[in-house]
Write an enzyme that holds these catalytic residues in place. Structure first.
Site, PDB file in Angstrom:
ATOM      1  N   ASN A   1      52.456  39.341  47.547  1.00 36.19           N
ATOM      2  CA  ASN A   1      53.697  39.867  46.976  1.00 36.19           C
ATOM      3  C   ASN A   1      54.846  39.240  47.760  1.00 36.19           C
ATOM      4  O   ASN A   1      55.094  39.619  48.897  1.00 36.19           O
ATOM      5  CB  ASN A   1      53.708  41.396  47.114  1.00 36.19           C
ATOM      6  CG  ASN A   1      55.051  41.999  46.757  1.00 36.19           C
ATOM      7  OD1 ASN A   1      55.858  41.378  46.053  1.00 36.19           O
ATOM      8  ND2 ASN A   1      55.318  43.208  47.237  1.00 36.19           N
TER       9      ASN A   1
ATOM     10  N   LYS B   1      57.923  39.515  47.295  1.00 33.84           N
ATOM     11  CA  LYS B   1      59.151  40.331  47.300  1.00 33.84           C
ATOM     12  C   LYS B   1      60.354  39.443  46.946  1.00 33.84           C
ATOM     13  O   LYS B   1      60.229  38.579  46.083  1.00 33.84           O
ATOM     14  CB  LYS B   1      59.340  41.019  48.652  1.00 33.84           C
ATOM     15  CG  LYS B   1      58.078  41.712  49.147  1.00 33.84           C
ATOM     16  CD  LYS B   1      58.338  42.657  50.271  1.00 33.84           C
ATOM     17  CE  LYS B   1      57.006  43.153  50.817  1.00 33.84           C
ATOM     18  NZ  LYS B   1      57.092  44.352  51.580  1.00 33.84           N
TER      19      LYS B   1
ATOM     20  N   HIS C   1      55.688  49.918  43.400  1.00 35.84           N
ATOM     21  CA  HIS C   1      55.708  49.569  44.830  1.00 35.84           C
ATOM     22  C   HIS C   1      56.617  50.557  45.555  1.00 35.84           C
ATOM     23  O   HIS C   1      57.639  50.983  45.013  1.00 35.84           O
ATOM     24  CB  HIS C   1      56.211  48.126  45.003  1.00 35.84           C
ATOM     25  CG  HIS C   1      55.993  47.606  46.384  1.00 35.84           C
ATOM     26  ND1 HIS C   1      56.812  47.952  47.432  1.00 35.84           N
ATOM     27  CD2 HIS C   1      55.045  46.784  46.907  1.00 35.84           C
ATOM     28  CE1 HIS C   1      56.362  47.360  48.535  1.00 35.84           C
ATOM     29  NE2 HIS C   1      55.292  46.649  48.240  1.00 35.84           N
TER      30      HIS C   1
ATOM     31  N   GLU D   1      58.764  50.168  47.739  1.00 41.52           N
ATOM     32  CA  GLU D   1      60.167  49.738  47.862  1.00 41.52           C
ATOM     33  C   GLU D   1      60.928  50.037  46.571  1.00 41.52           C
ATOM     34  O   GLU D   1      62.129  50.331  46.604  1.00 41.52           O
ATOM     35  CB  GLU D   1      60.219  48.241  48.223  1.00 41.52           C
ATOM     36  CG  GLU D   1      59.813  48.031  49.679  1.00 41.52           C
ATOM     37  CD  GLU D   1      59.216  46.679  49.993  1.00 41.52           C
ATOM     38  OE1 GLU D   1      59.336  45.752  49.173  1.00 41.52           O
ATOM     39  OE2 GLU D   1      58.606  46.558  51.079  1.00 41.52           O
TER      40      GLU D   1
ATOM     41  N   GLU E   1      48.729  51.713  49.624  1.00 39.83           N
ATOM     42  CA  GLU E   1      49.692  51.144  50.559  1.00 39.83           C
ATOM     43  C   GLU E   1      50.408  52.252  51.328  1.00 39.83           C
ATOM     44  O   GLU E   1      51.427  52.782  50.855  1.00 39.83           O
ATOM     45  CB  GLU E   1      50.729  50.321  49.801  1.00 39.83           C
ATOM     46  CG  GLU E   1      50.153  49.112  49.095  1.00 39.83           C
ATOM     47  CD  GLU E   1      51.141  47.954  49.093  1.00 39.83           C
ATOM     48  OE1 GLU E   1      50.754  46.879  49.555  1.00 39.83           O
ATOM     49  OE2 GLU E   1      52.290  48.143  48.663  1.00 39.83           O
TER      50      GLU E   1
ATOM     51  N   GLY F   1      55.221  46.173  56.118  1.00 38.90           N
ATOM     52  CA  GLY F   1      56.229  45.360  56.791  1.00 38.90           C
ATOM     53  C   GLY F   1      56.527  45.789  58.216  1.00 38.90           C
ATOM     54  O   GLY F   1      57.514  45.362  58.801  1.00 38.90           O
TER      55      GLY F   1
ATOM     56  N   SER G   1      50.787  45.429  56.201  1.00 38.43           N
ATOM     57  CA  SER G   1      50.648  44.591  57.404  1.00 38.43           C
ATOM     58  C   SER G   1      49.279  43.914  57.517  1.00 38.43           C
ATOM     59  O   SER G   1      48.715  43.819  58.606  1.00 38.43           O
ATOM     60  CB  SER G   1      50.972  45.398  58.663  1.00 38.43           C
ATOM     61  OG  SER G   1      52.331  45.795  58.631  1.00 38.43           O
TER      62      SER G   1
HETATM   63  C1  PEP Z   1      53.629  44.802  50.333  1.00 41.48           C
HETATM   64  O1  PEP Z   1      54.640  44.177  50.077  1.00 41.48           O
HETATM   65  O2  PEP Z   1      53.055  45.402  49.435  1.00 41.48           O
HETATM   66  C2  PEP Z   1      53.129  44.818  51.702  1.00 41.48           C
HETATM   67  C3  PEP Z   1      51.996  45.422  51.939  1.00 41.48           C
HETATM   68  O3  PEP Z   1      53.878  44.178  52.656  1.00 41.48           O
HETATM   69  P1  PEP Z   1      53.392  43.711  54.125  1.00 41.48           P
HETATM   70  O4  PEP Z   1      52.087  42.992  53.934  1.00 41.48           O
HETATM   71  O5  PEP Z   1      54.473  42.813  54.621  1.00 41.48           O
HETATM   72  O6  PEP Z   1      53.215  44.941  54.948  1.00 41.48           O
END
Ligand code: PEP
Length: 241
Positions: free
Chosen positions: A9, A11, A96, A98, A165, A171, A204
């Site tokens: 992803n 983003k 998501h 975010e 998640e 992040g 992460s």
């Molecule tokens: C994500 O964007 O869904 C995500 C898990 O980000 P990251 O891997 O940077 O934690």
């Protein structure tokens, strides 16, 4: 059968030029990747076109990061499922954290987006997960069960991917312990009517923890933000051992 799906992803990262540079570095590194691993790149709307052209005929599938529930209309800033299908997308991330946190996405709109994606032939990747506060209060299970109940109303579980998640792990570099993640993924599976839904872990994920995560019996893949931006780290994740 449960499929292994590794999805990046991006983003809000990468111009068209940067996306092409990424592909030049990444594609040669997956020539020997086992065939049973599906590789997906969920890119910003502005790079869908160029990435689609350059992935054509390859094993990497294209994904978007959001979809509106209407086909057309006065919805400034949104994008519809037929638009994504036309450009070559096969997957779309829905709900998501975010989007939920910063853009007012609710379980009701998540549900509408899932239904629209499916009815237009896109495979949605539904994101669910708890905040740090909810985890500390022992509410992980009840929160996720509620999200699933509300998000999945009328959704066809034959054409669905779910990403667990935990918000506090996204992040932050603070990965969820792989055994804990496995347990929550198992809980999610126990609430589904279709036992073959692919359930990913996200939060992460990095080259140095992917092998352990993918060794967990309930985890069928990963959704990766930061570490999918570099061709080398994304290739190491896709080529997990
Ligand atoms: C994500 O964007 O869904 C995500 C898990 O980000 P990251 O891997 O940077 O934690």
């Amino acid at each position: 059968m449960r499929r292994i799906i590794l999805a990046g992803n991006w983003k809000m990262h990468k111009t068209q030029e940067e996306a092409l540079e990424f592909l030049q570095g990444f594609m040669p590194q997956i020539e020997k990747t086992p065939e049973d691993r599906e590789v997906v790149l969920c890119v910003p709307f502005t790079t869908l076109g160029v990435v689609s052209k350059n992935l054509h005929g390859s094993r990497v599938q294209l994904g978007a990061q959001n979809v509106h529930w209407e086909k057309t209309g006065a919805f400034t800033g949104e994008i519809s499922a037929p638009m994504l299908v036309e450009i070559g997308a096969r997957y779309v991330v829905v709900g998501h954290s975010e989007r939920r946190q910063y853009f007012g996405e609710t379980d009701e709109t998540v549900n509408k987006r899932l239904l629209a994606a499916q009815s237009n032939g896109l495979q949605p990747i539904l994101c669910v997960g708890e905040s740090k506060q909810q985890r500390d209060a022992g509410e992980t299970e009840s929160h996720i069960i509620r999200q699933l109940e509300e998000d999945l109303v009328g959704v066809n579980q034959e054409n669905l991917v779910i990403a667990y998640e935990p918000i506090w792990a996204i992040g932050t570099g603070d990965t969820c312990n792989s055994k804990d993640a496995n347990e929550v993924v198992g809980l999610i599976r126990s609430k589904l009517s279709n036992a073959n839904v692919t359930i990913q872990y996200g939060g992460s994920v990095k080259p140095d923890n992917i092998d352990e995560i993918m060794a967990q019996p309930e985890i069928d893949g990963v959704l990766v933000g930061g570490a999918s931006l570099s061709p080398d780290s994304w290739a190491r994740i896709v080529n997990y051992k």
